[in-house]
Design a protein around this motif. Structure first.
Motif, mmCIF file in Angstrom:
data_model
loop_
_atom_site.group_PDB
_atom_site.id
_atom_site.type_symbol
_atom_site.label_atom_id
_atom_site.label_comp_id
_atom_site.label_asym_id
_atom_site.label_seq_id
_atom_site.Cartn_x
_atom_site.Cartn_y
_atom_site.Cartn_z
ATOM 1 N N GLU A 213 0.813 -1.214 0.000
ATOM 2 C CA GLU A 213 0.000 0.000 0.000
ATOM 3 C C GLU A 213 0.850 1.269 0.000
ATOM 4 O O GLU A 213 0.571 2.218 -0.737
ATOM 5 N N ALA A 214 1.889 1.308 0.818
ATOM 6 C CA ALA A 214 2.709 2.515 0.927
ATOM 7 C C ALA A 214 3.397 2.834 -0.396
ATOM 8 O O ALA A 214 3.386 3.981 -0.864
ATOM 9 N N PHE A 215 4.011 1.824 -1.020
ATOM 10 C CA PHE A 215 4.733 2.028 -2.281
ATOM 11 C C PHE A 215 3.764 2.414 -3.399
ATOM 12 O O PHE A 215 4.041 3.321 -4.191
ATOM 13 N N THR A 216 2.623 1.746 -3.439
ATOM 14 C CA THR A 216 1.624 2.041 -4.459
ATOM 15 C C THR A 216 1.079 3.457 -4.309
ATOM 16 O O THR A 216 0.890 4.170 -5.300
ATOM 17 N N MET A 217 0.841 3.876 -3.074
ATOM 18 C CA MET A 217 0.322 5.221 -2.836
ATOM 19 C C MET A 217 1.335 6.280 -3.256
ATOM 20 O O MET A 217 0.962 7.319 -3.831
ATOM 21 N N LYS A 218 2.612 6.032 -3.006
ATOM 22 C CA LYS A 218 3.627 6.999 -3.416
ATOM 23 C C LYS A 218 3.660 7.126 -4.942
ATOM 24 O O LYS A 218 3.805 8.229 -5.483
ATOM 25 N N ARG A 219 3.528 6.018 -5.631
ATOM 26 C CA ARG A 219 3.491 6.064 -7.093
ATOM 27 C C ARG A 219 2.273 6.843 -7.575
ATOM 28 O O ARG A 219 2.370 7.703 -8.461
ATOM 29 N N LYS A 220 1.118 6.543 -6.990
ATOM 30 C CA LYS A 220 -0.114 7.184 -7.444
ATOM 31 C C LYS A 220 -0.089 8.693 -7.199
ATOM 32 O O LYS A 220 -0.490 9.484 -8.060
ATOM 33 N N LYS A 221 0.396 9.092 -6.040
ATOM 34 C CA LYS A 221 0.469 10.520 -5.752
ATOM 35 C C LYS A 221 1.397 11.224 -6.730
ATOM 36 O O LYS A 221 1.110 12.336 -7.174
ATOM 37 N N ALA A 222 2.502 10.578 -7.078
ATOM 38 C CA ALA A 222 3.446 11.183 -8.021
ATOM 39 C C ALA A 222 2.829 11.318 -9.405
ATOM 40 O O ALA A 222 2.904 12.382 -10.040
ATOM 41 N N LEU A 223 2.189 10.251 -9.896
ATOM 42 C CA LEU A 223 1.618 10.284 -11.240
ATOM 43 C C LEU A 223 0.401 11.187 -11.333
ATOM 44 O O LEU A 223 0.092 11.718 -12.399
ATOM 45 N N ASP A 224 -0.303 11.367 -10.200
ATOM 46 C CA ASP A 224 -1.467 12.258 -10.181
ATOM 47 C C ASP A 224 -1.082 13.711 -9.947
ATOM 48 O O ASP A 224 -1.944 14.587 -9.892
#
Length: 499
Positions: A213-224
């Protein structure tokens, strides 16, 4: 062997760079590396430049959000980041670094690779006598200038309780639970490095069974585009790439074929026959998600930023809020002051260690001393602390100093949290525009209190949100009516010095 001349922008599928970078510490670090015979390809140099990029303040632009590298296998992850750390240790005496993987075996393999790097004829003279410790649980590399790199596995509890760490590397970040982040990220809060603490996340796309969850959220926040303080570098193939198309290997492995030959790629493919695993581990392809899905913020960062006000018209009435993170390491003190129009203006006064810290004059000062100094100087209505916060431990000392303390219960905390959210759209909340406060607002989540739908900020989330808690409690303190206890003569009025 000739290196790749492709730039990072040509190698990365996704590249997110924080705004405001005006310089980088990488050139001086890379000079150190070149002196000891280490060379980077062009894309690796680009990664180093943005990872160590600094804003005008001289602090790393990614000091808050971290450096996130979603890289497949065999692209040179350990070589790139490992040598970057070695260069930093050579350039910055006394640098304290920890490298942690989820599994003990991965940590040991990385440690062995790093041993090979520092045992080269040009680096080894910079390693302290008996500076390479190989005992399980105490794996470390010490440099003659006092710098150190420590290695350990998260599954074995490594990293808990450490402090004054300058750089943290979370390897296998696709298996990085929120609890591990809570335990370890605060270690950089007391970083002594002149350019600030730095956290580096390295990983591949998580498996369905991973705690990703933590790694995925960091990716999503960056791409968004929802993060202002994070570097994000993703190396991956196009999602529709044929797993066995050798002509596409270079698209997801910048070290191919000049450093990672075809035989190595085919050997890896032979040992990862499952297409889904190959796409994830070797090609770096993330699962396709709904493009309309967005992050749900309690307070949208844009809405918060609109309420920044550098010159509000303020009255004298104020309230102070104090909060300490669940691990007891980080304390934030905030103030809320009535505006002339009846609204509340919020600002952070202190954000740092919850322990006493020795000052330049040799004295020890901590959050209690600071809160007392503020109390004596500003005469706020109350210092507000939540009963469930570790800051509750400060109450006896504050009251002994004559400070009026208001301790909130569950319903009061829920009321305080709702007030911040409800008053912001109407312009009844303003603030200084502090970046620490913005990052905490951006990261804050909620938890339910009781059965009536009431809620409060969730301290147990991925990030330290003591700034959000502190401003919430400070604003609640504006309406407090608390009788001040009899002060202890131990404390006297002093000028408060910001740390």
């Amino acid at each position: 062997m000739t290196g790749s001349t492709r730039r990072l922008s040509e190698v990365a599928r996704h590249l997110v760079i924080p705004a405001g970078i005006v310089t980088s510490q990488f050139p001086r670090v890379y000079r150190r590396l070149q002196e000891v015979g280490v060379a980077f390809d062009e894309w690796q140099q680009g990664f180093g430049r943005i990872a160590l990029g600094c804003r005008e303040s001289g602090k790393y632009a990614a000091s808050i959000g971290g450096v996130v590298a979603a890289w497949p296998r065999q692209v040179g992850k350990t070589y790139t980041v490992g040598n970057l750390l070695i260069g930093m240790c050579l350039e910055f005496p006394g640098l304290r670094v920890i490298w942690t993987s989820h599994h003990g075996r991965t940590t040991t393999n990385t440690f062995r690779s790093m041993q090979g790097m520092v045992r080269s004829k040009d680096v080894f003279p910079h390693i302290a006598v008996n500076g390479i410790r190989t005992a399980n649980g105490e794996q470390e590399i010490r440099f003659t200038n006092g710098s150190i790199i420590m290695f350990g596995a998260r599954e074995q509890g490594f990293g808990r309780g450490m402090d004054a760490i300058d750089v943290e590397v979370f390897d296998e970040a696709q298996i990085l639970g929120l609890k591990a982040l809570e335990d370890m990220v605060p270690a950089t809060n007391a970083a002594k490095h002149e350019h600030g603490g730095l956290v580096i996340f390295l990983g591949t796309p998580p498996r369905p069974t991973d705690d990703g969850e933590a790694f995925t959220m960091k990716r999503k926040k960056a791409l968004d585009g929802k993060t202002l303080h994070q570097v994000y570098v993703e190396i991956s193939a196009e999602p529709d790439t044929d797993p066995d198309d050798e002509s596409k290997f270079h698209t997801f492995n910048p070290s191919y074929p000049h450093r990672t030959p075809l035989e190595s790629m085919l050997r890896m493919r032979e040992n990862i026959p499952d297409d889904d695993s190959w796409r994830r581990e070797a090609m770096g392809i993330w699962p396709i998600v709904d493009p309309t899905e967005t992050i749900e913020y309690v307070i949208k960062p844009d809405d918060w930023s609109k309420r920044a006000d550098a010159n509000p018209n303020l009255r004298n009435d104020s309230g102070i809020g104090m909060d300490v993170s669940p691990d007891g390491r980080t304390c934030t003190i905030a103030a809320a002051t009535f505006r002339e129009d009846g609204g509340a203006h919020l600002e952070l006064i202190y954000h740092g260690s919850s322990s006493r810290v020795r000052q330049d004059d040799g004295t020890l000062r901590g959050p209690v001393d600071m809160a007392v100094a503020i109390w004596l100087k500003q005469k706020p209505r109350a210092v507000v602390i939540d009963r469930q916060s570790p800051a509750f431990m400060f109450v006896p000392d504050l009251e002994a100093a004559g400070v009026s303390v208001l301790v909130t219960n569950g319903p009061q905390l829920a009321q305080a949290c709702s007030a911040i959210v409800n008053e912001l759209p109407d312009g009844l909340i303003s603030h200084t525009g502090d970046k620490i406060m913005l990052d905490a607002i951006e990261s804050a989540s909620t938890r339910t209190i009781g059965t009536g739908g009431a809620w409060a900020w969730d301290r147990r989330g991925e990030f330290v949100i003591t700034p959000v808690m502190a401003i919430t409690l400070a604003r609640f303190g504006l309406w407090a009516e608390v009788e001040a206890p009899q002060p202890d003569s131990t404390y006297e009025e002093t000028d408060f010095i910001m740390l």
